[in-house]
Design an enzyme around this catalytic site. Structure first.
Site: not given
Ligand SMILES: *Cc1c(COP(=O)(O)O)cnc(C)c1O
Length: 388
Positions: A56, A108, A180, A205
């Site tokens: 971990r 998001y 983000d 993504k």
């Molecule tokens: C998908 C996404 C998230 C969350 O990520 P997960 O891997 O699905 O938990 C956060 N911010 C943005 C802009 C996203 O597209």
């Protein structure tokens, strides 16, 4: 803690994508980082070990991924998580009790849910404001404000935030800025170089890019922040498994090639949609019609693969189009090699209350595309037949 090995000052993006953090393995010379599928490590005497005690806290496959993404974002430290949401939740735990966070109003859906339905009840306080107007940010600052949270471009309306200008406001009040950067990937935008304190990605993504892993990462240049995040990473424990880390690293090796194609194809589709008689309007930062096109050109090195558009005729027309596409898959998520299409109001942003959706402009005629890297002529033909 680990440090990236290939300096971004010396090497280009593609070289770092393929090599950063990924020295050949020392025992055999294996050129690819092994998947260290282990939970613990043997010690020669109590407390005597080689820097690895429990997985971990330390895992060499994860460390390689952390160093690689840090290098791509021009960061000194990377801390990986089991999902983007786990990364977001952990970042919020760096704040003190009762902290106030100013967040963009068009974020998001999962982040919005975490802020308003989980953390809001636990002594955090959030203000959601339109970041395209800097005055709104200044006005929202209180004595308790510790963090500004932003996405640029936003999801799904592709509104930009002037990261440099926001950092300037934040630094006057000793507020941390977190970006983000999922939509741009490190290839098109590096918010740390614009002064942000932390950059976060859902690696699910573009970074992984093959729609087969859920993951997240946070990078920073601030050693104190990195130490805090490492402490929280092991304490909360939302770590990614080594197999997932390996898959993400494999994806990253083509990140630069994929992003170039996503960008080129999205630009062509955006221009084509803009001229289409059945389309009301198109939102894409690469279009001159985008109200923040100049800002896009100055803070990004490309415009990404996400397009948002409004169809004429509202929900019935939107629904028909979404049912008729053949190559574009009707699905949530984004950033993979395959093209996706979705309806934010019903799908990804259903957890945003209808009044709030209406206020910020997520209407029923809004459709979002994640343009993949299939043959562009096939993609356009597919959209054409779905619209006709
Ligand atoms: C998908 C996404 C998230 C969350 O990520 P997960 O891997 O699905 O938990 C956060 N911010 C943005 C802009 C996203 O597209």
């Amino acid at each position: 803690m680990h440090k990236k090995e290939l300096s971004y000052r010396e090497f280009g993006f593609g070289t770092r994508a393929i090599h950063s953090g990924q020295e050949p393995e020392t025992m055999t010379g294996a050129i690819m980082t092994p998947i260290f599928q282990t939970s613990t490590y043997v010690q020669s005497s109590p407390g005597e070990h080689r820097g690895f005690e429990y997985a971990r806290t330390q895992n060499p496959t994860r460390h390689a991924l952390e160093d690689c993404v840090a290098s791509l974002e021009k960061a000194d430290f990377g801390i990986a998580f089991s999902s983007g949401c786990a990364a977001i939740a952990t970042v919020l735990h760096t704040l003190g009790p009762g902290a106030h966070v100013i967040s963009g109003d068009d974020i998001y859906g999962g982040t919005y849910r975490l802020f308003t339905q989980v953390l809001n009840d636990r002594n955090f306080d959030f203000s959601f404001v339109d970041f395209t107007n800097l005055e709104h940010i200044e006005n929202a600052i209180t004595e308790k404000t510790e963090m500004i949270w932003l996405e640029s471009p936003t999801n799904p309306l592709l509104k930009l935030s002037d990261i440099k200008a926001i950092v300037e406001i934040a630094s006057k009040h000793d507020i941390k800025v977190v970006v983000d950067n999922t939509f741009m990937s490190p290839y098109f935008q590096n918010p740390l170089t614009l002064g942000a304190d932390m950059v976060l990605h859902s690696t699910t993504k573009y970074i992984n890019g093959h729609s087969d892993v859920i993951g997240g990462i946070v990078v920073t240049n601030n050693e104190e922040t990195a130490q805090k995040l490492h402490f929280l990473q092991k304490s909360i424990g939302a770590v990614p498994g080594p197999w997932d880390c390996w898959l993400v690293m494999r994806g990253i090796k083509t990140l630069h090639v994929r992003m170039r194609q996503h960008g080129t194809s999205a630009m062509r589709i955006a221009k084509w949609l803009e001229a289409h008689p059945k389309i009301e309007s198109v939102v894409y930062p690469g279009l001159e019609s985008h109200p923040q096109h100049e800002l896009a050109k100055s803070q990004m090195s490309g415009f990404g693969g996400m397009i948002t558009f409004f169809v004429k005729g509202g929900l019935p027309v939107a629904r028909t189009m979404l049912e008729k596409v053949k190559i574009f898959a009707l699905a949530e998520s984004l950033g993979g090699v395959e093209s996706l299409i979705e309806h934010p109001a019903i799908m990804t942003h259903a957890s945003v209350p209808a009044e709030v959706r209406a206020e910020i402009g997520i209407s029923d005629s809004l459709i979002r595309l994640s343009v993949g890297i299939e043959d562009i002529d096939d993609l356009m033909a597919d959209l054409e037949q779905a619209l006709s």
